[in-house]
Write a protein that holds these residues in place. Structure first.
Motif, PDB file in Angstrom:
ATOM      1  N   ARG A 120      34.454 -14.362   5.446  1.00  0.00           N
ATOM      2  CA  ARG A 120      33.215 -14.675   6.143  1.00  0.00           C
ATOM      3  C   ARG A 120      33.654 -15.253   7.488  1.00  0.00           C
ATOM      4  N   SER A 121      33.516 -14.467   8.549  1.00  0.00           N
ATOM      5  CA  SER A 121      34.089 -14.812   9.851  1.00  0.00           C
ATOM      6  C   SER A 121      33.439 -16.044  10.456  1.00  0.00           C
ATOM      7  N   PRO A 122      34.162 -16.761  11.329  1.00  0.00           N
ATOM      8  CA  PRO A 122      33.579 -17.938  11.980  1.00  0.00           C
ATOM      9  C   PRO A 122      32.553 -17.535  13.033  1.00  0.00           C
ATOM     10  N   GLY A 123      31.670 -18.456  13.355  1.00  0.00           N
ATOM     11  CA  GLY A 123      30.671 -18.232  14.396  1.00  0.00           C
ATOM     12  C   GLY A 123      30.609 -19.416  15.335  1.00  0.00           C
ATOM     13  N   ARG A 124      30.619 -19.148  16.615  1.00  0.00           N
ATOM     14  CA  ARG A 124      30.541 -20.211  17.623  1.00  0.00           C
ATOM     15  C   ARG A 124      29.126 -20.760  17.684  1.00  0.00           C
ATOM     16  N   ARG A 125      28.977 -22.068  17.531  1.00  0.00           N
ATOM     17  CA  ARG A 125      27.647 -22.670  17.596  1.00  0.00           C
ATOM     18  C   ARG A 125      27.010 -22.423  18.959  1.00  0.00           C
ATOM     19  N   GLY A 126      25.740 -22.041  18.932  1.00  0.00           N
ATOM     20  CA  GLY A 126      25.047 -21.782  20.181  1.00  0.00           C
ATOM     21  C   GLY A 126      23.909 -20.806  19.978  1.00  0.00           C
ATOM     22  N   PRO A 127      23.209 -20.451  21.052  1.00  0.00           N
ATOM     23  CA  PRO A 127      22.023 -19.588  20.933  1.00  0.00           C
ATOM     24  C   PRO A 127      22.318 -18.184  20.432  1.00  0.00           C
ATOM     25  N   VAL A 128      23.481 -17.625  20.773  1.00  0.00           N
ATOM     26  CA  VAL A 128      23.808 -16.278  20.317  1.00  0.00           C
ATOM     27  C   VAL A 128      23.924 -16.256  18.804  1.00  0.00           C
ATOM     28  N   LEU A 129      24.608 -17.257  18.242  1.00  0.00           N
ATOM     29  CA  LEU A 129      24.758 -17.329  16.792  1.00  0.00           C
ATOM     30  C   LEU A 129      23.397 -17.411  16.113  1.00  0.00           C
ATOM     31  N   GLU A 130      22.504 -18.216  16.647  1.00  0.00           N
ATOM     32  CA  GLU A 130      21.195 -18.375  16.003  1.00  0.00           C
ATOM     33  C   GLU A 130      20.382 -17.092  16.042  1.00  0.00           C
ATOM     34  N   ALA A 152      39.001  -9.895  -4.991  1.00  0.00           N
ATOM     35  CA  ALA A 152      39.679 -10.169  -3.730  1.00  0.00           C
ATOM     36  C   ALA A 152      39.655 -11.664  -3.412  1.00  0.00           C
ATOM     37  N   VAL A 153      40.564 -12.080  -2.558  1.00  0.00           N
ATOM     38  CA  VAL A 153      40.542 -13.443  -2.025  1.00  0.00           C
ATOM     39  C   VAL A 153      39.463 -13.509  -0.956  1.00  0.00           C
ATOM     40  N   LEU A 154      38.566 -14.466  -1.064  1.00  0.00           N
ATOM     41  CA  LEU A 154      37.502 -14.635  -0.078  1.00  0.00           C
ATOM     42  C   LEU A 154      37.745 -15.926   0.695  1.00  0.00           C
ATOM     43  N   VAL A 155      37.847 -15.822   2.013  1.00  0.00           N
ATOM     44  CA  VAL A 155      38.077 -16.982   2.878  1.00  0.00           C
ATOM     45  C   VAL A 155      36.795 -17.260   3.652  1.00  0.00           C
ATOM     46  N   ASP A 156      36.186 -18.419   3.416  1.00  0.00           N
ATOM     47  CA  ASP A 156      34.913 -18.753   4.053  1.00  0.00           C
ATOM     48  C   ASP A 156      35.152 -19.544   5.333  1.00  0.00           C
ATOM     49  N   LEU A 157      35.198 -18.828   6.441  1.00  0.00           N
ATOM     50  CA  LEU A 157      35.355 -19.460   7.749  1.00  0.00           C
ATOM     51  C   LEU A 157      34.002 -19.781   8.374  1.00  0.00           C
ATOM     52  N   PHE A 158      32.986 -19.038   7.987  1.00  0.00           N
ATOM     53  CA  PHE A 158      31.649 -19.224   8.553  1.00  0.00           C
ATOM     54  C   PHE A 158      31.089 -20.604   8.198  1.00  0.00           C
ATOM     55  N   GLY A 159      31.485 -21.117   7.038  1.00  0.00           N
ATOM     56  CA  GLY A 159      30.990 -22.419   6.602  1.00  0.00           C
ATOM     57  C   GLY A 159      31.722 -23.593   7.216  1.00  0.00           C
ATOM     58  N   SER A 160      32.705 -23.345   8.071  1.00  0.00           N
ATOM     59  CA  SER A 160      33.493 -24.420   8.676  1.00  0.00           C
ATOM     60  C   SER A 160      32.828 -24.957   9.943  1.00  0.00           C
ATOM     61  N   GLU A 161      32.472 -26.226   9.910  1.00  0.00           N
ATOM     62  CA  GLU A 161      31.903 -26.863  11.101  1.00  0.00           C
ATOM     63  C   GLU A 161      32.925 -26.894  12.236  1.00  0.00           C
ATOM     64  N   ALA A 162      34.195 -27.119  11.894  1.00  0.00           N
ATOM     65  CA  ALA A 162      35.231 -27.222  12.919  1.00  0.00           C
ATOM     66  C   ALA A 162      35.391 -25.912  13.683  1.00  0.00           C
ATOM     67  N   LEU A 163      35.389 -24.787  12.967  1.00  0.00           N
ATOM     68  CA  LEU A 163      35.568 -23.502  13.638  1.00  0.00           C
ATOM     69  C   LEU A 163      34.331 -23.078  14.418  1.00  0.00           C
ATOM     70  N   GLY A 164      33.190 -23.729  14.171  1.00  0.00           N
ATOM     71  CA  GLY A 164      32.004 -23.467  14.972  1.00  0.00           C
ATOM     72  C   GLY A 164      31.981 -24.243  16.269  1.00  0.00           C
ATOM     73  N   ASP A 165      32.874 -25.227  16.412  1.00  0.00           N
ATOM     74  CA  ASP A 165      32.947 -26.057  17.613  1.00  0.00           C
ATOM     75  C   ASP A 165      33.305 -25.187  18.815  1.00  0.00           C
TER      76      ASP A 165
END
Length: 276
Positions: A120-130, A152-165
């Motif tokens: 689950r890929s990361p997303g940059r916080r901001g208007p585009v993400l919303e 499969a191994v599932l890596v949840d990056l989308f749920g990371s607050e840090a990677l949304g910074d």
């Protein structure tokens, strides 16, 4: 995963996220999380082999058509697949069709390889993400189903607050910077069962919000240098990946190939030699 498995080969499939943009090296090439992960895996396994077939700008149909078969043909015992976000960013995206093509790609890779890793890929916080969040969440919900189907191994990056910074992202606001890629490599490393070397979820320290003038200047620079060219490519049917192939794919021979370290410990992947 609880047990740590020794992987002897790794193939990475996808778009710019997996190619490594924008973790730039001095020579202008990109490194990124997949290369970082390969280096760490190689340090544990003599004779380790790696191939990165990802190409910037690719839609999931292109990943399926251009990368899945060559990747499966290598028969690696570890393969990562991340794709579909370039589709989701487009206004007329058919998410159901994207999911179907992602499933076909995962099926092909799982049949021809060993352990499959999905994200689950990361997303940059901001208007585009919303604006695209509903489509992303639908895609990522399907990725979870796909991971369960293939064990499969599932890596949840989308749920990371840090990677949304936003500080984890490059100036183009589309790609992670070097620190972002380092954290993704750590996240996958841990998901594969290896002991943590750092906390990839750790928040960045608080910082003062830039003033209005600085924010306005940043927005104008982004629009001129990144948003405008991106819109131009969309309007003319071009892609940043046109004419490109993966780092470890030979257009002349029409096949993918592995590279392997030439030193111990392994240096940067760009210095590895091709496996004959």
């Amino acid at each position: 995963m609880n047990a740590t498995y020794t992987y002897t080969s790794f193939v990475a499939v996808g778009d710019s996220f997996t190619e490594g943009m924008s973790d730039a090296l001095p020579d202008g090439s990109y490194r990124g999380w997949a290369d970082l992960l390969a280096t760490r895996l190689a340090a544990r396994t003599p004779g380790f082999r790696y191939a990165n077939l990802a190409v910037r700008g690719k839609l999931i149909a292109q990943i399926a058509d251009e990368q899945a078969a060559p990747a499966a043909g290598l028969g690696a015992d570890l393969v990562t697949l991340v794709g579909g976000l370039n589709d989701v960013l487009r206004p007329n995206c058919d998410v159901d069709l994207v999911c179907a093509r992602l499933a076909a790609t995962a099926d092909r890779l799982a049949a021809g390889s060993g352990r499959l890793v999905l994200m689950r890929s990361p997303g940059r916080r901001g208007p585009v993400l919303e604006r695209v969040r509903p489509r992303m969440e639908k895609l990522f919900g399907f990725v979870e189903e796909l991971a369960a189907r293939h064990d499969a191994v599932l890596v949840d990056l989308f749920g990371s607050e840090a990677l949304g910074d936003p500080r984890m992202w490059a100036e183009d606001r589309l790609h992670l910077n070097a620190e972002g890629h380092r954290r993704v490599a750590e996240a996958v490393w841990q998901a594969l069962g290896h002991p943590a070397e750092s906390d990839w979820r750790a928040p960045l320290p608080p910082s003062a919000r830039p003033g209005w003038t600085a924010r306005r200047g940043s927005d104008l620079r982004f629009a001129r240098e990144h948003l405008g060219p991106w819109i131009g490519r969309r309007l003319t049917g071009r892609s940043s990946g046109d004419g490109r192939v993966g780092a470890h794919f030979s257009a002349e021979r029409g096949e993918a190939f592995f590279v392997t370290p030439v030193t111990d410990p392994p240096g940067c992947v760009t210095g590895w030699r091709q496996v004959s």
